[in-house]
Every structure is written in structure tokens, then in C-alpha cells.
Design an enzyme around this catalytic site. Sequence first.
Site, PDB file in Angstrom:
ATOM      1  N   CYS A  19     -30.142  -3.939  -9.931  1.00 49.35           N
ATOM      2  CA  CYS A  19     -31.256  -4.420  -9.180  1.00 49.35           C
ATOM      3  C   CYS A  19     -32.506  -4.290  -9.681  1.00 49.35           C
ATOM      4  CB  CYS A  19     -31.199  -4.005  -7.645  1.00 49.35           C
ATOM      5  SG  CYS A  19     -30.917  -2.199  -7.665  1.00 49.35           S
ATOM      6  N   HIS A  41       0.883  -1.130   0.047  1.00 51.34           N
ATOM      7  CA  HIS A  41       0.149  -0.167   0.152  1.00 51.34           C
ATOM      8  C   HIS A  41       0.802   1.322   0.019  1.00 51.34           C
ATOM      9  CE1 HIS A  41       0.642  -0.930   4.056  1.00 51.34           C
ATOM     10  NE2 HIS A  41       0.190   0.331   4.607  1.00 51.34           N
TER      11      HIS A  41
END
Length: 424
Positions: free
Chosen positions: A166, A82
Site C-alpha cells: 500500500c 475441515h
Amino acid sequence: MRSKSTNLLKGRKILVAASGSIAAVKTPLLVSSLIKSGAEVRCLITPSAARLVSPLSLASLSRNKCFQEEDQWSPQQAKPLHIALAEWADLIVVAPLSASSLARWSQGLAEGLLASVLLAFEKPIVAAAAMNTGMWGNQAIKGNWERLKTFNNLLCLEPSEGLLACDRVGEGRMVSNELIQLAIESAFLQASSEGKITKDWTGLRLLTTSGPTVEPLDPARLLTNRSSGKMGVLLAQAAKLRGAKVDLIHGPLQTPEGFLEGLTTYPITNANQMKELLNELQRSANAVVMAAAVADLRLQRGQNNKKVRKEELLSTIQEDLEQVPDLLKEMATKRLPGQVLLGFAALSGEDSEIQKLGEMKRAQKDCDLLMANPIDRDGQGFEVDTNGGWLLGKNGLVQLMPVQPKLQLAHKLLDALLLSGLKN
Ligand code: CTP
């Protein structure tokens, strides 16, 4: 007047991160577009996004390894991944940003590779949220989003409305890749050397016009011009990304549809419709930019309802043609205290001639600023992505604007408007 580069992303190192929303299926095309624009791209994908889109697609399109969760603490990495990624990238784009990645990031929870990189990163970030309408409206998520908007190295792109996977129709759809790429380019232009992104138009309202107007002669024939509308649309988006409220009145545009997303737009065709909207909206604007190319002539009695025969065309319209009133000039007479007006003038000829004609126009139209741009040279004016010329102001102010991407010029004009004494 030519600048070195007309490409804002060439050589920029961009980390593209995708988190778990079905909008991740659009991320590979964003990567492809960034690569075509000359950027160097690496990708990072969260475990839930990796179930929706293939890390292999992202690796292939970016010509680089696609980093995943299990890579974070690999003994192959000398430096924690990171930190290495945060040091490598000039900018991170999170597209899509899911509800749970938003929660971790906004609350400072360095759990997982994506949240760790974002929290370690001090340079500009663009984040495009995507989720179900109900989730987007949820108070917990709204609170996290509001918190994110206060981070000073961030450009936040709210989802737009549409049919979601959805099957619900509502807010939650990730904005288009076109707008995300525009925001990335804008973030580079808005960033200070410390990576902070300026939002210096917050609290101000910009009214801008764009594109050509169209005056019909009969059902088949039109009087119009070659304006694409790109300059005005980019001014509107740049101002919005800098925190302004924006009203955009526009004629028929030749810009990507995604460039209009998130803007309050008023589509019109003729000068009369533009004038009515200007009258209505001018009173709430701090600045007005007339980037529209208003058609010069129209029929006094309005369009002929029947198609005029070619042989009769000249005689039919000759008597009836009139000049379209100057909308900018009219607005100048109704200017509110502290309101700044910027006009454009498309001109041709020698440099000195253009500056002289431009100054005459600025004075005649009584606008505070006028951008005089040559249209008889390569890379300037209509239908191209670059523009340049001279910004003329009161008291003999002349500022050279080298040929540059229209988005960059839009930001310079917004800087000039702020400097010209615009008041809230
Ligand atoms: N403009 C306007 N109303 C018009 C024509 C122009 O408000 N009827 C504005 C344009 O939006 C632009 C500026 O005035 O900001 C200059 O437009 P331009 O077409 O270059 O100027 P004109 O006065 O039409 O001059 P020209 O003779 O060069 O066409």
C-alpha cells in the site's frame, strides 16, 4: 555419534494455508521450499487469497490438490473436509494470516474452511500475520492477536517492518519464508505429544554472541576464522520462539538474512566492540551463551593505516601481535547470582582427548556449561547445518550430544541451561 536424520521436516505432513493479504504471493515459494526439505504438503486457500495467488500454482508446487472454500461441503468428501484435513496434518502453517482470518479464528467463529480447520486442529500451528500498518496497530486487531498468543498449540510470528504494497513503510510485512520454515522446524521440536508448544523461557533474558570476530592487520588483510555464526543465531531464534527476550551480538554472519528477523541484534566486527556490548548487556541477562569464535590475535597498536608490503609483513606485525583477552573468562568474574554461562570449544582429536581438553577449558574459563564440539569430522562444526559433541558441566557432568541439526542442538542446550539452575 551420528543421528539417523539430519532433516527435521522429512516425511512431515504440513497443511499450508494462505488467507487474503498480498503477502500470499510468497506462499508458493514457501511450499516449494517445504517440498524440497522432504515434507508432504497440502494447501488451502481462502477466496480472497485466491484472487491474489493462483490455486493452480499451489497445487503444482505441492504435488497435491489445493483446497478451496467450495470444497468444504462437497458430496465427494465422506468426512467433512475441515475434519479430514485436521486429522491428516502434523502441523498447519498459516502464511499469511490476514486481519479477518485472525478475527474469526481468535474469536472461535468457525466460518469458512480455514477457520473451521484451525478450530478443529489440536496439533502445532505456526501463524505469520500480514496486513497494512494501520490495521496492525488497530486496537481490535491487537486484541485478537494477543488472544491468539495465549493458544497453547501456536507459534505466532509478528509482521516485520518494511515497504508495504500500500506504499506505506511500517510494520505489517509478513516475515521471510526462511524464518517461517525455521519456526515450523522449531514448532516440531517444541511440541509435546499432545501438540502443546513449550514457552518455558518466558520471563527470561538470553544474551548470546555469534559468528567470528575480525581483527584487521592493514586495509587489505584480516585475522579471523571460518565461523558461519549459524549455531548462535539458531540459539537466539529458538530461545525467542520459547518466549525469551534475546540480545544477539554478532560478527559478520553467513546465515540467511531472514534468520535475524525479529531479534534484537548488535552487529560488531572486533573483540573490543563485542566486549563493550557484553559489559553493557550482561547485567540484565539470566543466561549468557558465548557461541562466537573470537579471533585469537590482534595488533596491539591497531591496524596499519597503509597496506604493508609483503616483504615487510612478517617483521612489521611480529613484534606487535598480542592475544585477544578471553571475554568469557572476564564475564565469569562478573557473573550475577543465578546467571548461567555457556561456552563453546571447537576441538579436534580422539573422543577422550576432546572431553579432557573441553573440561580443562570449562574449568579455566569458569563457565557453568561448555559444549565441546569436534571440528575434524564430517557433519560437525563450521559451515555445516549439523553439530554434535559433549556438553560438559560442573561436578564431572558429561552429556553426549549426537550429531543433529543445529536447531535441534540449540533446543537441547536451552533445556540444559534451564536445568542448570538459572534464576529469574
Ligand atoms: N572465547 C572468548 N574470548 C576469547 C576466545 C574465546 O570469550 N578471546 C570464548 C568463545 O566464545 C568460546 C570459548 O571461549 O565460548 C572457547 O573458545 P576457543 O576459541 O575454543 O578457546 P580458546 O581459549 O581460544 O582456545 P584455543 O587455544 O583452542 O583456540
